[in-house]
Each structure stands twice: as C-alpha cells, then as structure tokens.
Design an enzyme around this catalytic site. Structure first.
Site, PDB file in Angstrom:
ATOM      1  N   ASP A 129       1.052  -1.397   0.024  1.00  0.00           N
ATOM      2  CA  ASP A 129      -0.460   0.044  -0.292  1.00  0.00           C
ATOM      3  C   ASP A 129       0.482   1.170  -0.018  1.00  0.00           C
ATOM      4  OD1 ASP A 129      -2.267  -1.543   0.348  1.00  0.00           O
ATOM      5  OD2 ASP A 129      -2.763  -0.990   2.198  1.00  0.00           O
ATOM      6  N   CYS A 155       1.471  -8.634   5.675  1.00  0.00           N
ATOM      7  CA  CYS A 155       0.901  -6.807   5.689  1.00  0.00           C
ATOM      8  C   CYS A 155      -0.412  -7.032   5.235  1.00  0.00           C
ATOM      9  CB  CYS A 155       1.918  -6.626   4.751  1.00  0.00           C
ATOM     10  SG  CYS A 155       3.679  -5.713   4.636  1.00  0.00           S
ATOM     11  N   ASP A 156      -0.048  -5.362   4.740  1.00  0.00           N
ATOM     12  CA  ASP A 156      -1.647  -4.714   4.808  1.00  0.00           C
ATOM     13  C   ASP A 156      -3.647  -5.218   4.318  1.00  0.00           C
ATOM     14  OD1 ASP A 156      -0.041  -3.253   5.428  1.00  0.00           O
ATOM     15  OD2 ASP A 156      -1.481  -1.427   4.561  1.00  0.00           O
ATOM     16  N   GLU A 211      -6.816   4.146  -0.406  1.00  0.00           N
ATOM     17  CA  GLU A 211      -6.440   4.698   1.086  1.00  0.00           C
ATOM     18  C   GLU A 211      -5.485   6.386   0.648  1.00  0.00           C
ATOM     19  OE1 GLU A 211      -4.447   1.537   3.786  1.00  0.00           O
ATOM     20  OE2 GLU A 211      -2.236   2.529   3.040  1.00  0.00           O
ATOM     21  N   SER A 260      -4.697   5.383   5.628  1.00  0.00           N
ATOM     22  CA  SER A 260      -3.336   3.856   5.908  1.00  0.00           C
ATOM     23  C   SER A 260      -3.263   4.269   7.694  1.00  0.00           C
ATOM     24  CB  SER A 260      -2.271   4.303   5.459  1.00  0.00           C
ATOM     25  OG  SER A 260      -0.771   3.947   6.718  1.00  0.00           O
TER      26      SER A 260
END
Length: 652
Positions: free
Chosen positions: A122, A164-165, A514, A540
């Site tokens: 991201d 991760c995201d 985001e 974020s």
C-alpha cells in the site's frame, strides 16, 4: 537500459540443444492399497504420483498432509541477497518462516505442502492507479487462497503465513472460512527501525516537506534510503499490517506472543516451528477453525484493537473475517460501545514514540490482555490455537520466563521501561492516552464516518478534550489535485485553517483508496495540524491528525458530501473522551446557519457537476465495488455476501 540485437534474442548456445526426451522417474513404490485403488478418488491416487515426481521419498507419502499458504514476494538468495525484489519488506522473508515450519512438519512425520499468493504494498501504490486495486485485492486474494485450500483435498489442516496490509487480512478471512479444518496463523513480523533516521511512515512525507523547504534534497535522499532497519517484516508502526497481526492473535488464530516479532531473528523462526507443532496437535485433537473464530473471539479482537489504538482499516477487515467465519459482523454501534469501554494502553507509533518491536518486547498482545483481564473486558473461555482457553494462556504468560526475559531485554537494549510502552490503565490515563476511534455523524455523514481520535494532535484539542474546528471547504474530486494543493506553498495552496474535502474516492469512485500521502504530508508539515481532512476514501493505519474518512454515503452513492462547494463553512466537533462527534455544513457565502438548516440547504442543492468515478479505475475494481455494495457496503466489511448479491440480482 540497453537494446539487444535480434540474433542474441533468438539464438542459444548449442549445448542447450541436447534435449533429453525421457527419464527413469523415481525409484520405489507408492504406498497404495487395494482399498485405495478401489474406493478413493482418482485425484488422491494421482496426487501420490505427483508427490513422488517432485522428489519426496515414496515411503513417506502416506504421512498426514498439511498445507502452508504464504504471501511470499520476490526471489531471495540463500545469503539474503535480492535476485528479484518483492513489492515490500513484509513478504520478503516469509519464505524463511515457511521453510522453518515445513522442516518442523517433516520432523513431526507429516507431509508439508506449500502454495503462495503474494500481495501488493500500500505504501508503494500511494497516489497511483495501483491504490484503486488495494482493497479489492483483499477479496480476490481470499478467494484464491480458499481455492488453493480446496484444491488440495487431502490436507489435514492449514498454516497461513502472512504479514501486510491486505495479504494478512485475506489470510485471516481464508482461515476463518475453513470451518471444519484445523488452522493456525503465523504473523510475518515487523521490520526494525533505523538506528538514526525516520520510520517508514514519516519518511513517506519527504516530498511534501521538500516542497515547503522543510527538508533539503540531500536530507530527503538520506532519510529515504535508510528508513528500514532490517530487510523483512511489516512497517515499524501500528498501521494496518501490525494491527492485523495483533487482531489475528487476539482472535486466537496465532500462538501467544506471536504478533510483532522482529523478522529474521531466531525468536521469529522459533514461532514458525511452534506454530507447525500446534497445527499438528489441533488436527490430532480434532479442533477446527469454527471452534477458534467464535463470536467471543471476535469481541476479544475488537477489545484488543481498541487497547492498542490500532488502524481504522481493521473496521473493514474484522467484519470481513467474521463474515468468513459465519459469525455476526460487528456494527458501528458495536465498535462505538467497545471504544467507549476500553482504554488505550499502548504508546507506539504513530500514536506514540515507540516502534512495534518495543511493543513485542514489552509483552505484546498477552501483556495488553493481562490489563484487559483485570478490567473484566475479555471473554477468557475463548479457545486458542494453543489448544487452551485464553484464560489458561494468560495464566501461563503472567509467570512465564519468556515474559520476564524479554521485558528485561527491552530495558537493557533500548533503556526503555516496558511499562512505558504497554501501560496499566492508571498510567495510560495519566499520560493522556485517549480511546482509539470516534464515529462522527452529522449532515455531511448521515450514515457515519471514522476518525482515529486518539491521533489528533493534542495541541489543537481544547482543555475539555474536545477538538473543535470551523473552516472553509477546499473540495477536490481527484487525489492528485489535493496533493498538488498541499505541496503548493503559494496562492491556491492548502493553508492553515482549511478543511480539505476529498470525494469520489470511495468504493464506487476509486476502489476506496487509501490516501496516506495526504495525511502523512499534513502530519509532518509545520502547519498541517491546523488542516482537517474529510473524505469518502480511507486512511493508512499510520495516519494521524484530524482526518475523517469512510464518510457515508459516499459522494457517488448520493451522499451529501458530494454537494459541497469551495468556501462552504464546515464545522467539526470530536469529543475524544465521550467518543462523540459531528461533521456539518453550517454556512455558505457570508451566511451561517444551524446543522438542521444545513440538511435543508444540502437537500436543495444539486450534486456537484464534476462528480465522476476516476477514469483510471479498472473494470474488475468496478465489479468489486458493485458486489461489495450489494453485500453490505463499507460498514459491512466490503465483503461478497453471496446470498445478498444473488437476491439483488433476482430482483432486477
């Protein structure tokens, strides 16, 4: 780059032409029985042939089979040197965890399988067309991972390894959906902060700071180079990656004290080996995902999220995990109730000064849970993948050598008191830590919105704990125009006192991108704390400041935010103690009015003529946006609720 001649491209060394046309194949015999040949599906039998063909000892092919799913990215040499880069540090070393787990499964006389579905970064896609795919990717990855599980029918259980995201939420959705299988989550850990430099959150604002003369070119070059103190792991702050690890452990899907381990270190590899042992033990006992991801586990995860002060993106991911598990999805009212009841206890980046590795050494999730247990906020009967209840886990943790040694390690290595990183409620209150999120409503957000109220700069909050702002709207429908205005130090640029309104960036307009490049710039610019942001996009997990996102309805779904004009007077009120808030239109031109009158003014106005989806949004993301809207929308976790989608199609 250089060009290459045609002959070099099409011709090979003659030695390459010595092509072998047959091979002897593996020696030995498959462990087949007459019953297997008569009664088992042909796929089971052919699978053994494939296993032998890949080189596994045929005598061992009757072992119990376990599947490992990873989000690996890049190609890493044995010495750690990059042969081909991954998208981010978070998935760069995942293969080491998978190798350690596979070796342990083999030592347990099991047969390990591995499959992969990598994930994007991201941070890398901020401000680009790639960000429009970010949230949609989560659903896509969860579908791919689920298909991979079903495509190995002989697996006895699943080990999910991710960081991760989007890869980690997708992995949790996958594991939660495996109702009848044993599952264990291995969080991929965190990267270290630089010994002298900025963390990976702050460093993303070097462009804006350079534009305003707050950094030299040389400083930007230097800081940007060394923000990652180690090559693997999720970012050093409690953003979406780290918060997802915390939530995974709080759900009971990970072993105790697994979240936020430093990537690449022995304690991190040890976690993978123990997780593999846990999976085998769960399978032997017949404990499945449906017994782990319960309504009680989801409530515990929400409580721990609030205590950590975690990323608001988990307001999207936690309902999605619950939906995958077949459990009730948390509502806005559920989140409000939890955040009013639970104090924030963790003082890590971006809300506080400490990187996530310090939160790990201070005791991580189980340490926070000890405080929450004393407050009576946890459901201790919830079962975890350790095979024991949460209450039993916390009994062990309180007196464990691991807890004592690692907390002392933090004191010796960094000179930091672990109780200054993870605090008891009294100390947290005395230090001014406030609860995590507030859900403002008002005439601009009749369905609600989200602000990480604990991360508003205290210097702009009144003595009674309330953030109050009235300012002129600066309205943008494209993120690139908003960031250009932030970087513009002259006339027409964003200035102190403005309310930056960014619309057409929700699921329909831009995949609910985001917008961290905007919030990071404002956080680290000297005047940024005097600017507020209102958007139908999301932030974020490292975002801070007076940033209000997830505004519903989004502009392109008829939301009143899509009727705002430049110069409109916007009033924002956020009570950080009572967790109440509002965002309202209260004036146009020289006239001011009440929020109730603002409702009528907005009702009379037509939508802005420039409202439109981003022209670069991809068709597959548009399809995702339509399906998730039918499945419950943003507040439902942006999931594919198949029954709701089928019903909607039937009504057409």
């Amino acid at each position: 780059m250089k060009t290459t001649g045609f002959q070099t491209l099409v011709e090979s060394d003659r030695a390459a032409f010595e092509v072998q046309t047959a091979g002897a194949g593996p020696s030995g015999r498959l462990p087949l029985t007459a019953e297997m040949l008569l009664d088992r599906p042909s796929g089971d039998v052919f699978g053994l042939t494939q296993n032998a063909g890949m080189g596994w000892d045929p005598r061992e092919l009757g072992r119990p089979q376990f599947l490992m799913l990873g989000t690996n990215g890049g190609i890493r040499a044995a010495d750690g040197r990059p042969i081909a880069l991954g998208y981010h540090t978070g998935h760069w070393e995942i293969g080491l965890l998978m190798q350690a787990a596979a070796e342990e499964l083999a030592a347990q006389e099991c047969l390990p399988f591995a499959a992969f579905c990598s994930d994007p970064c991201d941070g890398r896609t901020q401000g680009t067309v790639g960000m429009m795919d970010s949230l949609a990717y989560r659903n896509d990855a969860a579908m791919v991972l689920r298909r991979l599980v079903r495509s190995l029918p002989t697996r006895r259980g699943v080990l999910g390894i991710a960081t991760c995201d989007k890869g980690l939420p997708a992995m949790m959705m996958t594991l939660a959906s495996m109702h009848a299988l044993p599952v264990v989550l291995v969080p991929g850990g965190v990267t270290l902060p630089p010994t002298n430099g900025e963390d990976a959150g702050k460093v993303q604002s070097i462009g804006a700071r350079f534009a305003h003369g707050e950094l030299t070119l040389e400083q930007a070059q230097d800081l940007g180079c060394r923000a990652c103190g180690s090559p693997g792991g999720g970012c050093q702050f409690l953003g979406t990656a780290a918060t997802s690890q915390v939530v995974g452990e709080a759900l009971g899907l990970s072993l105790p004290h697994a979240a936020l381990a430093p990537s690449g270190q022995p304690i991190w590899l040890d976690m993978a080996r123990r997780s593999a042992r846990a999976l085998v033990s769960l399978a032997a006992r017949g404990v499945t995902a449906s017994e782990i991801v319960t309504d009680a586990a989801i409530r515990n995860a929400m409580v721990v999220h609030a205590a950590f002060g975690g990323s608001t993106n988990l307001l999207l991911h936690t309902p999605a995990i619950a939906h995958a598990a077949g459990r009730a999805r948390p509502t806005v009212d559920d989140w409000i109730a939890v955040n009013r009841r639970v104090p924030r206890l963790v003082d890590t980046l971006p809300n506080g000064p400490h990187p996530t590795v310090r939160a790990f050494l201070a005791g991580g999730v189980p340490e926070v849970m000890l405080h929450l247990r004393r407050l009576g906020l946890l459901e201790e009967s919830a079962l975890t993948v350790s095979g024991e209840t949460l209450g039993r886990v916390l009994d062990w943790w309180e007196g464990s050598e691991r807890r004592r040694v690692l907390r002392e390690r933090l004191r010796r290595a960094d000179g930091v008191d672990p109780d200054d990183v993870i605090m008891d409620p009294d100390r947290a209150r005395g230090r001014g830590l406030t609860s995590t999120v507030t859900f403002p409503r008002g005439n601009l957000a009749p369905e609600g919105s989200v602000i990480k109220s604990t991360a508003i700069d205290p210097s702009v909050v009144d003595a009674d704990g309330v953030y109050r702002k009235v300012g002129p709207a600066r309205v943008f429908v494209r993120e690139k125009d908003a960031i250009a205005a932030i970087k513009n130090p002259g006339p027409g640029g964003i200035k102190a006192g403005d309310v930056l309104v960014l619309i057409c960036r929700g699921p329909i307009g831009a995949g609910m991108e985001e917008i961290y490049q905007i919030t990071a710039a404002l956080k680290h610019l000297s005047f940024g704390k005097h600017v507020a942001v209102i958007t139908d996009a999301r932030f974020s997990g490292v975002s801070t400041g007076a940033c209000i996102g997830h505004v519903g309805p989004e502009a392109l779904a008829g939301g009143p935010i899509g009727k705002l004009r430049d110069g409109d007077a916007i009033r924002i009120v956020i009570d950080r103690n009572r967790l109440e808030g509002s965002i309202d239109l209260i004036g146009e031109a020289a006239r001011t009015f009440s929020p109730d009158e603002g409702v009528r003014v907005l009702a009379r106005r037509p939508p802005r003529p420039d409202l439109s989806p981003d022209p670069e949004i991809a068709d597959d993301t548009r399809l995702w946006a339509a399906l998730q809207q039918a499945g419950g929308g943003t507040w439902g976790g942006c999931v594919y609720d198949v029954d709701a989608i089928v019903a909607a199609l039937a009504r057409r």
